[in-house]
Motif scaffolding. Structure first.
Motif, PDB file in Angstrom:
ATOM      1  N   ARG A   1       0.830  -1.205   0.000  1.00  0.00           N
ATOM      2  CA  ARG A   1       0.000   0.000   0.000  1.00  0.00           C
ATOM      3  C   ARG A   1       0.862   1.251   0.000  1.00  0.00           C
ATOM      4  NH1 ARG A   1      -3.279  -0.205   4.819  1.00  0.00           N
ATOM      5  NH2 ARG A   1      -4.055   1.816   4.162  1.00  0.00           N
ATOM      6  N   TYR A   2       1.999   1.165   0.694  1.00  0.00           N
ATOM      7  CA  TYR A   2       2.936   2.291   0.718  1.00  0.00           C
ATOM      8  C   TYR A   2       3.464   2.572  -0.686  1.00  0.00           C
ATOM      9  CZ  TYR A   2       7.339   4.730   1.725  1.00  0.00           C
ATOM     10  OH  TYR A   2       8.376   5.607   1.731  1.00  0.00           O
ATOM     11  N   LEU A   3       3.832   1.506  -1.392  1.00  0.00           N
ATOM     12  CA  LEU A   3       4.391   1.672  -2.729  1.00  0.00           C
ATOM     13  C   LEU A   3       3.334   2.107  -3.736  1.00  0.00           C
ATOM     14  CD1 LEU A   3       6.753  -1.417  -2.916  1.00  0.00           C
ATOM     15  CD2 LEU A   3       7.415   0.972  -2.679  1.00  0.00           C
TER      16      LEU A   3
ATOM     17  N   MET B   1      -1.823   4.989   1.091  1.00  0.00           N
ATOM     18  CA  MET B   1      -1.901   5.300   2.515  1.00  0.00           C
ATOM     19  C   MET B   1      -2.331   6.751   2.722  1.00  0.00           C
ATOM     20  SD  MET B   1       1.429   3.586   4.194  1.00  0.00           S
ATOM     21  CE  MET B   1       1.407   1.890   4.738  1.00  0.00           C
ATOM     22  N   ASN B   2      -3.038   6.990   3.821  1.00  0.00           N
ATOM     23  CA  ASN B   2      -3.333   8.378   4.126  1.00  0.00           C
ATOM     24  C   ASN B   2      -2.100   9.013   4.781  1.00  0.00           C
ATOM     25  OD1 ASN B   2      -3.410   7.717   6.892  1.00  0.00           O
ATOM     26  ND2 ASN B   2      -5.547   7.048   6.664  1.00  0.00           N
TER      27      ASN B   2
ATOM     28  N   GLU C   1      -0.814   7.703   8.202  1.00  0.00           N
ATOM     29  CA  GLU C   1      -0.291   6.353   8.112  1.00  0.00           C
ATOM     30  C   GLU C   1       1.080   6.366   7.445  1.00  0.00           C
ATOM     31  OE1 GLU C   1      -2.675   2.305   6.982  1.00  0.00           O
ATOM     32  OE2 GLU C   1      -3.430   4.193   6.139  1.00  0.00           O
ATOM     33  N   ARG C   2       1.169   7.178   6.427  1.00  0.00           N
ATOM     34  CA  ARG C   2       2.377   7.252   5.628  1.00  0.00           C
ATOM     35  C   ARG C   2       3.548   7.735   6.495  1.00  0.00           C
ATOM     36  NH1 ARG C   2       3.127   6.897   0.326  1.00  0.00           N
ATOM     37  NH2 ARG C   2       5.104   7.746  -0.388  1.00  0.00           N
ATOM     38  N   ALA C   3       3.276   8.787   7.253  1.00  0.00           N
ATOM     39  CA  ALA C   3       4.313   9.340   8.131  1.00  0.00           C
ATOM     40  C   ALA C   3       4.768   8.281   9.132  1.00  0.00           C
ATOM     41  CB  ALA C   3       3.769  10.563   8.868  1.00  0.00           C
ATOM     42  N   HIS C   4       3.784   7.571   9.641  1.00  0.00           N
ATOM     43  CA  HIS C   4       4.089   6.526  10.615  1.00  0.00           C
ATOM     44  C   HIS C   4       4.963   5.443   9.992  1.00  0.00           C
ATOM     45  CE1 HIS C   4       3.484   3.896  14.029  1.00  0.00           C
ATOM     46  NE2 HIS C   4       3.145   2.925  13.198  1.00  0.00           N
TER      47      HIS C   4
END
Lengths: 366, 188
Positions: free
Chosen positions: A12-14, A18-19, A22-25
């Protein structure tokens, strides 16, 4: 389980799904945990590889398609191989004359040996269906079919016993089929039926008992000629261990089977046939044997009675040889153009079968 | 010699998977390659295989973006096919020293190395995919290659909902990755 979730997160990151939170996390996690970072790098590489694979695979499929289109539209022509034979002939005339005479003597000796071996054929069982034995079940099935589809046209002659049955396949979209000679030998009329249950009248245009190949022609106004056939017929045989599959009519419906190439020669070293590891039953006779690219490499004809799972198939080269020979004298057979390339190479098996099954017929002789 | 405008346009079409461009290149170049192969101990079938492989080399090169052709397209295709065919002949141990019209033209060494690498990657992925079995193979192909969405896939493969299918997909993906990397790491 944890690994699964991590993989999902990486994906999902790639894919940018992600929102921001979530992405920052996740990015934080990536910085602190080298294993996660490694996984992201690895997965990027893997998705890249998978993507390239898909692109090339699609491209290959479209190249095949284009090739077949261009050949059938006449934009490109497939040349026959160059005749180097002539040059060699000139050079080695004398040697060949000696060799030919030796070969002649050997051939006569071998022919003698084969004749004395004829008695052994009881060890082989021809795979045409014995209809008397199964007649009752067939009758029952027929009744069911009649109830199911009253609009079906019955073309079989009434009150005549079926002599034998087998399988056949198209070698030319115009309606030429190949099957075993023992399936149609001695018949007064031949009916072929496709996997949808439609019946067509056919005539035997050529019968060669030596190679056990018969050529039939569908002569029925209901038959609609097909364009190019999905499969090709191979001139050279298969290699040991190649996976093979067959389609045939040991029952009233089409049956699929798969196996492998077991030996390059047939019963007692017969070079016209080969041995395959596929289960075959009465009714499979005359059925096509395909390799994984969907090219026909043989025709099923016999199985060894004494051994389990030993099935023999006539190599496809014999079809070419037979046609070359008979088309010299028979003008109807000159019209046959054998399909040389398979358009279903690279497809998965289910798709291949969908394309092929319309070209495989049940053959019944009366 | 500079590539003319026409050929540049064709190559651009090829890079974008434009069917008519591929067809044009195919129709223009095929006969030349076929003559080459048949004059050198090959058959029409060999010619088709070799030519299609050359088309893949061209396609990969066109897609890589950094494509500069400093000769005619015909010369390039010819050189690639020549290399591929010589290699094939060697494999079949049918090498002919004075091949008919097989003299060196433009150097394609670098491209061939890249292609060999890509080809072995392709084969590795193909092997890994056939190793994971069904329904994994079809499931992954539907998602990653045919780019269908998860809900549609769930319906086609008989999963009760998209989440179930997704779960199964990740399990399959793990297996595929494991198979692929076990081969890949041996090669790199």
């Amino acid at each position: 389980m944890e690994q699964l979730q991590l993989l999902e997160a990486v994906e999902r990151y790639l894919q940018n799904e992600m929102n921001p939170e979530e992405r920052a996390h996740f990015e934080q996690l990536r910085k602190t945990n080298p294993e996660v970072d490694q996984l992201v790098v690895e997965h990027t590489l893997f998705l890249g590889q998978l993507n390239k694979f898909g692109e090339v695979k699609n491209f290959k499929a479209s190249l095949h398609d284009i090739h077949n289109n261009l050949v059938s539209s006449g934009s490109i022509k497939e040349q026959p191989s160059r005749a180097v034979v002539k040059q060699i002939w000139k050079r080695y005339k004398r040697v060949m004359a000696v060799a030919a005479s030796i070969a002649g003597i050997t051939a006569m000796l071998i022919a003698g040996m084969i004749n004395s071996r004829k008695a052994n054929t009881a060890e082989l069982e021809q795979l045409s269906r014995d209809y008397v034995r199964t007649k009752r079940t067939v009758d029952q099935l027929k009744k069911q079919v009649e109830v199911n589809s009253t609009e079906k046209v019955q073309k079989a002659p009434q009150n005549v016993e079926i002599k034998s049955g087998g399988t056949g396949f198209l070698i030319d979209g115009k309606g030429f089929l190949v099957t075993n000679a023992h399936v149609v030998a001695g018949s007064t009329s031949v009916i072929v039926q496709n996997n949808k249950g439609q019946e067509f009248r056919a005539t035997t245009v050529h019968l060669n008992k030596a190679t056990d190949i018969a050529i039939l022609k569908i002569e029925d106004n209901d038959f609609k000629p097909l364009g190019t056939l999905p499969y090709g017929i191979r001139k050279n045989g298969a290699d040991l261990g190649e996976t093979l599959f067959t389609l045939g009519f040991p029952r009233e419906i089409i049956v699929y089977n798969e196996g492998y190439m077991s030996a390059k020669t047939g019963f007692h070293g017969d070079t016209m046939t080969c041995q395959i590891g596929v289960s075959a039953n009465p009714g499979n006779s005359g059925g096509p044997v395909f390799n994984k690219n969907g090219e026909i490499i043989g025709i099923i004809n016999t199985r060894q009675v004494a051994a389990e799972g030993v099935v023999f198939a006539i190599t496809s080269k014999n079809i070419f040889n037979l046609l070359d020979e008979v088309s010299k004298t028979d003008t109807t057979l000159q019209k046959i153009k054998l399909p040389s390339s398979s358009s279903i190479k690279g497809m998965d098996r289910v798709q291949q079968i969908k394309k092929i099954e319309d070209c495989v017929y049940m053959v019944r002789s009366y | 010699m500079k590539t003319d405008v026409n050929e540049t346009a064709l190559l651009e079409g090829l890079a974008h998977n434009d069917r008519s461009a591929i067809e044009t290149i195919y129709a223009q170049q095929y006969s030349m390659v076929q003559t080459l192969i048949i004059n050198n101990n090959g058959t029409a079938e060999d010619a088709r295989d070799i030519f299609q492989e050359a088309m893949i080399v061209l396609y990969e090169k066109a897609r890589s973006g950094s494509f500069e052709l400093n000769c005619q397209l015909k010369t390039y295709v010819y050189s690639v096919c020549r290399r591929l065919w010589l290699k094939k002949l060697q494999q079949m141990q049918k090498y002919i020293p004075n091949a008919n019209g097989l003299e060196e033209t433009v150097s394609v060494d670098e491209d061939m190395d890249v292609h060999d690498q890509r080809n072995s990657d392709f084969l590795m992925m193909e092997k890994a995919l056939s190793g994971i079995g069904e329904p994994c193979k079809s499931l992954l192909e539907a998602f990653y290659l045919q780019k269908r969405n998860m809900t549609e896939i769930a319906g086609n493969f008989g999963y009760t909902n998209a989440d179930n299918a997704k779960n199964q997909k990740y399990k399959c993906l793990m297996r595929l990755k494991k198979l692929f990397f076990s081969e890949y790491k041996n090669h790199v």
